[in-house]
Design a protein around this motif. Sequence first.
Motif, short mmCIF file in Angstrom:
data_model
loop_
_atom_site.label_atom_id
_atom_site.label_comp_id
_atom_site.label_asym_id
_atom_site.label_seq_id
_atom_site.Cartn_x
_atom_site.Cartn_y
_atom_site.Cartn_z
N TYR A 77 65.24 -12.79 -43.24
CA TYR A 77 65.18 -13.96 -44.11
C TYR A 77 64.63 -15.15 -43.31
CZ TYR A 77 66.74 -17.89 -46.97
OH TYR A 77 66.79 -19.03 -47.70
N THR A 78 63.67 -15.84 -43.85
CA THR A 78 63.13 -17.05 -43.20
C THR A 78 63.69 -18.27 -43.92
OG1 THR A 78 61.11 -15.84 -42.76
CG2 THR A 78 61.04 -18.22 -42.43
N ASN A 79 64.45 -19.10 -43.20
CA ASN A 79 65.03 -20.27 -43.86
C ASN A 79 64.07 -21.47 -43.85
OD1 ASN A 79 65.30 -21.45 -41.32
ND2 ASN A 79 67.43 -20.79 -41.10
N GLU A 80 64.51 -22.58 -44.44
CA GLU A 80 63.62 -23.74 -44.65
C GLU A 80 63.02 -24.24 -43.34
OE1 GLU A 80 67.20 -24.49 -45.56
OE2 GLU A 80 66.78 -22.97 -47.08
N SER A 81 63.81 -24.18 -42.26
CA SER A 81 63.30 -24.71 -40.99
C SER A 81 62.42 -23.69 -40.25
CB SER A 81 64.46 -25.16 -40.10
OG SER A 81 65.37 -24.10 -39.96
N GLY A 82 62.16 -22.57 -40.89
CA GLY A 82 61.26 -21.58 -40.28
C GLY A 82 61.95 -20.62 -39.32
N GLN A 83 63.28 -20.76 -39.18
CA GLN A 83 64.03 -19.82 -38.34
C GLN A 83 64.14 -18.48 -39.09
OE1 GLN A 83 63.80 -21.73 -35.74
NE2 GLN A 83 65.89 -21.42 -35.01
N ILE A 84 63.98 -17.39 -38.35
CA ILE A 84 64.05 -16.10 -39.01
C ILE A 84 65.36 -15.39 -38.67
CG2 ILE A 84 62.94 -13.82 -39.23
CD1 ILE A 84 60.34 -15.43 -38.31
N VAL A 85 66.19 -15.20 -39.69
CA VAL A 85 67.42 -14.43 -39.52
C VAL A 85 67.03 -12.97 -39.72
CG1 VAL A 85 69.73 -13.98 -40.42
CG2 VAL A 85 68.83 -16.32 -40.42
N HIS A 86 67.33 -12.14 -38.73
CA HIS A 86 66.87 -10.76 -38.76
C HIS A 86 67.99 -9.89 -38.22
CE1 HIS A 86 63.09 -8.06 -37.95
NE2 HIS A 86 64.06 -7.41 -38.52
N TYR A 87 68.35 -8.86 -38.99
CA TYR A 87 69.56 -8.11 -38.67
C TYR A 87 69.36 -6.65 -39.05
CZ TYR A 87 74.61 -7.05 -38.76
OH TYR A 87 75.87 -6.54 -38.53
N ALA A 88 69.82 -5.75 -38.20
CA ALA A 88 69.63 -4.32 -38.49
C ALA A 88 70.85 -3.51 -38.07
CB ALA A 88 68.40 -3.79 -37.77
N LEU A 89 71.15 -2.48 -38.85
CA LEU A 89 72.22 -1.54 -38.52
C LEU A 89 71.60 -0.16 -38.37
CD1 LEU A 89 74.91 -2.72 -41.13
CD2 LEU A 89 74.96 -3.11 -38.66
N VAL A 90 71.83 0.47 -37.21
CA VAL A 90 71.24 1.77 -36.94
C VAL A 90 72.37 2.77 -36.68
CG1 VAL A 90 69.55 3.04 -35.55
CG2 VAL A 90 69.38 0.54 -35.75
N MET A 91 72.26 3.95 -37.27
CA MET A 91 73.23 5.01 -37.06
C MET A 91 72.49 6.17 -36.41
SD MET A 91 75.36 7.01 -39.99
CE MET A 91 75.72 5.57 -40.96
N LEU A 92 73.02 6.67 -35.31
CA LEU A 92 72.35 7.78 -34.62
C LEU A 92 73.31 8.95 -34.47
CD1 LEU A 92 71.77 4.92 -32.72
CD2 LEU A 92 69.83 6.34 -32.19
N ARG A 93 72.82 10.14 -34.80
CA ARG A 93 73.59 11.34 -34.51
C ARG A 93 72.99 11.93 -33.24
NH1 ARG A 93 78.26 14.55 -35.67
NH2 ARG A 93 78.02 14.26 -37.92
N MET A 94 73.80 11.98 -32.18
CA MET A 94 73.32 12.53 -30.93
C MET A 94 73.33 14.06 -31.01
SD MET A 94 73.00 9.53 -29.67
CE MET A 94 72.35 9.87 -28.05
N ALA A 95 72.40 14.69 -30.31
CA ALA A 95 72.33 16.15 -30.35
C ALA A 95 73.63 16.77 -29.83
CB ALA A 95 71.14 16.65 -29.53
N GLY A 96 74.31 16.07 -28.92
CA GLY A 96 75.58 16.56 -28.40
C GLY A 96 76.73 16.42 -29.39
N GLY A 97 76.48 15.74 -30.51
CA GLY A 97 77.49 15.64 -31.56
C GLY A 97 78.05 14.25 -31.79
#
Lengths: 206, 331
Positions: A77-97
């Motif tokens: 999201y880019t707010n009025e002052s041009g700052q970009i709020v950027h957020y991510a959630l990543v889920m990883l299944r490792m080969a080891g389980g």
Amino acid sequence: MEFANAPRFAPEYEQAHEQIKKGAIGKAGVIRLRRGAPASSRNGEKCIFQALGMREFDWLRWTFGEVERVMAREVKYTNESGQIVHYALVMLRMAGGAIAHVELSWAEGTEHASFELTGDQGMITHDSRESTPIRWSRGEQFLSPTFPEMDQMQRQREHFVRCVQKQEVPCLPSRDLLAALDIASAARESVRTGQPVTLMQGGDEG
Amino acid sequence: MKVGIISFAHMHAHSYATYLQKHPDAQLIAVWDDDSRRGEEVATAYQLDFYEDLQAFLQSGIDAVIICSENAKHREHVISAARAKKHILCEKPIATEIADAREMIQVCKEEGVILQVAYPVRFAPVMENVKQIVQSGALGDILAIDGTNHGQMPGGWFIEKELSGGGAATDHIVHLIDLVRWMLQDEVKSVYAELDTRFYEIEVEDCGLVSVEMESGVIVGIDPSWSRPKTFPTWGDVTMRIVGTKGTLDVDVFKQHALYYNDRDSKLQNLPWAVDMDERLIADFVQNVMEDRPPSITGEDGLRTLEVVKAAYESHRLKQVVTINKVHFSS
């Protein structure tokens, strides 16, 4: 070739890696990693998985082995002052389980990183916001001194010098860098398709 | 108003019994339990009449029941109580199958009784405060929520699938989803889950991660794992990081505690000093019954959260994102 600014050079991550390898938490269960920094107008063109996530992805691979599957969601999201709020959630299944959760955030007051590593015989936690040995308050100002021998960049530079002098072998070879890049692009692909991305067949079916 | 408790299988029954006895307008008078030894023990402890026969219990002069039986028995107990015209507070999850939840809601509606689902965390003053901040717009529009509802492995019937319906996913996803729906007035669109049994030699899942997208586009992460070690200083946690366009809020619902380094029992313990959310949940239910008000947390709230749990299991099986098909009611 070496990759700058990897958390495997940060003492707390290096220690956690060693503890896991020693079996301190037993069989790994759910691994939670968080890295955050303030929103900025300069992050617009950047891929959050690559710019912020590479270090966590590399540390996960280094500590728990290959990644089998990646699922990611992202908001921006880019707010009025041009700052970009950027957020991510990543889920990883490792080969080891083990199952890993990586939170990447450009929506924070200050830079911070934390981890919570759980297994069937224990849990190791760390939060950069709660690891400040000296707090110097002057009105609104907080000063947090740094310790040269604990500085991640300094440790990495020293390691690099020892590699050039052939006293040590590089502990972050370029193939590891490429593997972490693969995880970042799998996360991007998952955001694009809205579905998990399989990197390799692994061990969770057994 | 007179109240009875149907089964002490779920340990929350003790907390509810304690607060019913403290409440000036409520009288806890009866208990039914299919485990007669347990029933007789709690009848002695709380000075109640113990009934072995459910119909006799329902005819004992009570106005309302609190149901704390094993999850899979909620359906039978809710329907029996509703047919006897008793108002109901049912422990979460509402049921183990969507069709059961649907039938329970329908019967309570037909009989004109309150069906309230016990999601006490809504009544934690911390959460009320957070909801107020979110709804005031102070964080701007909400973009993402990353939450945990961790616990220690509860054992007992919680790990017997026929009685519980499932493990950590069944036990803990519902709390976070309920809070998110309640704060954002939004519904779940799609669910992805990785579940596993990695901590204990048990037949149900003991850990996992869930990735949710809401209809508004808000993304939600949920960690429902029974991953707290035996040495952890408390039962578990409810935490949330709420990211908005104007700010980020970090919430740790049970943070209000002192830390006790207990040499007498060689353990570390959290000593909570916050207002007890169960006490406020009980007070709310009593007031709803006495003033003939609609339930604060409806059967449909229970059903919506159960749908997400079912979608998580399906996603885990398919290794794909699952879109929610909401059960709708013909009015």
